[in-house]
Design a protein around this motif. Structure first.
Motif, short mmCIF file in Angstrom:
data_model
loop_
_atom_site.label_atom_id
_atom_site.label_comp_id
_atom_site.label_asym_id
_atom_site.label_seq_id
_atom_site.Cartn_x
_atom_site.Cartn_y
_atom_site.Cartn_z
N GLU A 129 5.40 2.04 1.88
CA GLU A 129 6.49 1.61 2.77
C GLU A 129 7.60 2.65 3.04
O GLU A 129 7.65 3.50 2.01
CB GLU A 129 6.95 0.16 1.88
N LEU A 130 8.19 2.43 3.78
CA LEU A 130 9.47 3.27 4.23
C LEU A 130 10.57 2.53 4.08
O LEU A 130 10.60 1.11 4.39
CB LEU A 130 9.24 3.75 5.53
N ALA A 131 11.78 2.92 4.21
CA ALA A 131 13.03 2.40 4.03
C ALA A 131 13.23 1.41 5.17
O ALA A 131 14.00 0.64 4.93
CB ALA A 131 14.07 3.58 4.07
N ASP A 132 12.78 1.53 6.32
CA ASP A 132 13.06 0.52 7.47
C ASP A 132 11.85 -0.21 7.65
O ASP A 132 11.68 -0.76 8.90
CB ASP A 132 13.06 1.53 8.68
N ASP A 133 11.13 -0.53 6.48
CA ASP A 133 9.90 -1.52 6.60
C ASP A 133 8.72 -0.84 7.25
O ASP A 133 7.74 -1.87 7.36
CB ASP A 133 10.40 -3.00 7.15
N ASP A 134 8.68 0.23 8.21
CA ASP A 134 7.63 0.73 8.48
C ASP A 134 6.77 1.25 7.41
O ASP A 134 7.01 1.00 6.35
CB ASP A 134 8.22 1.77 9.60
N VAL A 135 5.76 1.94 7.85
CA VAL A 135 4.80 2.27 6.88
C VAL A 135 4.14 3.61 7.21
O VAL A 135 4.18 3.92 8.27
CB VAL A 135 3.50 1.34 6.25
N ILE A 136 3.86 4.66 5.99
CA ILE A 136 2.99 5.69 6.36
C ILE A 136 1.70 5.26 5.83
O ILE A 136 1.65 4.62 4.78
CB ILE A 136 3.62 6.92 5.90
N TYR A 137 0.52 5.68 6.59
CA TYR A 137 -0.73 5.17 5.98
C TYR A 137 -1.70 6.50 6.03
O TYR A 137 -1.35 7.64 6.83
CB TYR A 137 -1.24 4.19 6.88
N ALA A 138 -2.80 6.29 5.33
CA ALA A 138 -3.53 7.43 5.11
C ALA A 138 -4.98 6.72 5.30
O ALA A 138 -5.12 5.73 4.36
CB ALA A 138 -3.48 8.48 3.82
N LEU A 139 -5.92 7.13 5.96
CA LEU A 139 -7.30 6.90 5.87
C LEU A 139 -8.18 7.86 5.54
O LEU A 139 -8.29 9.00 6.17
CB LEU A 139 -7.82 6.26 7.39
N PHE A 140 -9.13 7.65 4.68
CA PHE A 140 -9.94 8.52 4.13
C PHE A 140 -11.25 7.95 4.49
O PHE A 140 -11.85 6.92 4.03
CB PHE A 140 -9.72 8.71 2.70
N ILE A 141 -12.11 8.63 5.33
CA ILE A 141 -13.34 8.37 6.11
C ILE A 141 -14.54 9.04 5.57
O ILE A 141 -14.34 10.48 5.77
CB ILE A 141 -13.02 8.47 7.54
N ALA A 142 -15.55 8.62 5.35
CA ALA A 142 -16.85 9.45 5.04
C ALA A 142 -18.00 8.46 5.01
O ALA A 142 -17.67 7.36 4.81
CB ALA A 142 -16.61 10.20 3.72
#
Length: 507
Positions: A466-479
């Protein structure tokens, strides 16, 4: 002369002779003779030549000198020790992904690219090649045609059609189905298969290969047939497995002496070259006139993307251009940052597949990006997805909602978007975890499914922070699923290195 003095030596000599004879019988190689045939070996060659012309109008022969040279080198080594007529053997690779091989009369042999992908070493490839050469040497194709013609034409008219010239050959073949992919040349009995196993094992030993590799390859095919029967259906349709195949080859192996010699060499290089090529079509796609997606190719049973180098143990640091985040990634991967947006993609060479559309599909790598979840201005609440909507909510395996925090609701929304655009993926039960990334609460879960691009299992681990403004940073690990365990250490190191600057610019 005292007869009593000679009794013992005679008895001993007799025992020695019996022992030698018994040993010879116990270890004698099986003698296999070609069956009934109305055609001459010269007619076999003519039938094969005309059939090959028709076959190559229907099937895409792979145009790659390195692959062709390697397969031909193995084939010539085996053909040099084949019994019977000295046919002008030719070896070609068909650019289709099905696991299959076939031999036309007179020495015209074809091996599907999918078969090479399924083999694990040169000996296994040599095993199936020896098997196919044995069908030619034992003249099984024209034996089948002879029996069919005899049953169809009858004894009374054979003399009028079966001469020794090419014109009469064509009349006879046309009477039983014509040239090309004639089933009479390609579909064998279990007796034929057993004979090809035995003679193939003998050829392998003379050429310096261990016949046990033939057993191993047939076991691979048997295992593949239970997991993905479509890939090997054609092989077993035209090559019905004889009873106790492995035991029969092992028995023959005990009578053989392997001629010790080095391999042709280059198997791994050839497999890697094939995996870097655009995806080969299936026979079904060819029949429907479809073209598969290109890029990296799905492999066989030994791994999904073995042509991609293992991740380096040394890492580089990527810094997003606005300072939004930094992350470490393997030194032999590349970082791709779009001209607009706040994310980045990290992948090795071969990690993307061209799908025919404007965008490429990532099948092996990592995506880091910003996500602005759906938000209702009327009630200042996240638009919470229906928990019965295809499992899109952040729930456990029973469907119970785990959390109604802003991060969980934002994660629900992100997962919903992923599943709507990737309907082959499903939530892996009990995969949800709480975590911490860059000193702030984070969540993770795993999605999995059969990729429509690679036709193999794909696994995606999703991290949200989560970010301070309720948005998010995400990471996708694909294989690919089969490679995922081997990549766990790399993925863990990457997510542990992710640092987020909440004050930096983002949408």
């Amino acid at each position: 002369m005292n007869p009593a003095k000679n009794k013992k030596p005679i008895a001993g000599a007799l025992f020695l002779i019996v022992t030698v004879l018994a040993a010879g019988l116990a270890f004698a190689q099986t003698q296999v003779k070609p069956g009934f045939n109305l055609f001459s070996p010269q007619q076999d060659v003519e039938i094969g030549r005309q059939s090959a012309l028709e076959v190559e109008k229907q099937l895409p022969v792979l145009q790659n000198r390195a692959v062709e040279r390697y397969v031909t080198s193995i084939g010539k080594r085996l053909a040099a020790v084949a019994p019977g007529a000295k046919y002008p053997y030719q070896f070609k690779v068909v650019n289709v992904s099905d696991i299959n091989a076939f031999a036309l009369p007179g020495g015209y042999l074809y091996f599907n690219r999918g078969l090479i992908a399924a083999a694990q070493n040169e000996g296994q490839l040599a095993g199936v090649m020896a098997h196919e050469i044995s069908h030619v040497a034992l003249r099984h194709g024209t034996n089948q045609a002879s029996k069919a013609y005899l049953g169809q034409a009858g004894l009374g008219v054979m003399g009028g059609l079966l001469g020794r010239n090419s014109g009469s050959t064509q009349k006879t073949i046309n009477a039983v189905g014509g040239f090309g992919l004639n089933a009479l040349f390609l579909k064998f009995s279990r007796t034929d298969e057993e004979q090809a196993d035995v003679v193939g094992a003998q050829m392998m030993a003379r050429a310096g290969y261990d016949p046990n590799d033939m057993i191993d390859f047939f076991e691979i095919l048997r295992s593949q047939s239970s997991r993905d029967p479509g890939r090997v259906q054609q092989f077993f349709s035209s090559h019905p497995a004889p009873k106790d195949r492995a035991a029969r080859i092992r028995k023959e192996r005990r009578s053989l002496s392997i001629n010790e010699t080095s391999e042709v060499g280059g198997f791994s290089e050839v497999k890697n070259a094939l995996q870097r090529m655009p995806t080969a079509p299936t026979m079904q796609q060819l029949a429907k006139g479809q073209t598969p997606v290109g890029g990296a190719s799905p492999a066989g049973t030994d791994g999904v993307y073995r042509g991609i180098d293992a991740p380096a143990t040394s890492f580089r640091t990527f810094e997003q251009r606005t300072g939004f985040f930094t992350i470490k990634y393997p030194a032999n991967w590349r970082a791709y940052e779009p001209s607009t947006g706040y994310g980045a993609t990290f992948a090795p060479d071969g990690g993307f597949v061209d799908t025919g559309s404007q965008d490429r599909s990532l099948v092996y790598g990592v995506i880091v990006n910003h996500y602005d979840p759906m938000y209702s201005e009327t009630n200042q609440r996240f638009v919470y997805p229906d928990p019965d909507d295809n499992g899109n909510a952040f729930v456990d395996h029973s469907g119970r909602i785990v959390s109604r925090t802003h991060l969980a609701e934002a994660t629900n929304d992100l997962i919903g978007q992923i599943l709507r655009t990737n309907p082959h993926l499903r939530l892996v039960p009990n995969s949800q975890r709480t975590d911490t990334i860059s000193g702030t609460s984070a969540l993770s879960l795993v999605l999995a499914g059969r990729s429509p691009v690679t036709h193999a299992e794909e696994r995606v681990t999703v991290f949200t922070r989560e970010l301070a403004d309720d948005d998010v940073i995400y990471a996708l690990f694909i294989a690919p699923g089969e490679d995922y365990a081997a990549l766990r250490r790399t993925f863990d190191r990457m997510i542990s290195s992710l640092e987020v600057n909440d004050e930096a610019a983002h949408p």
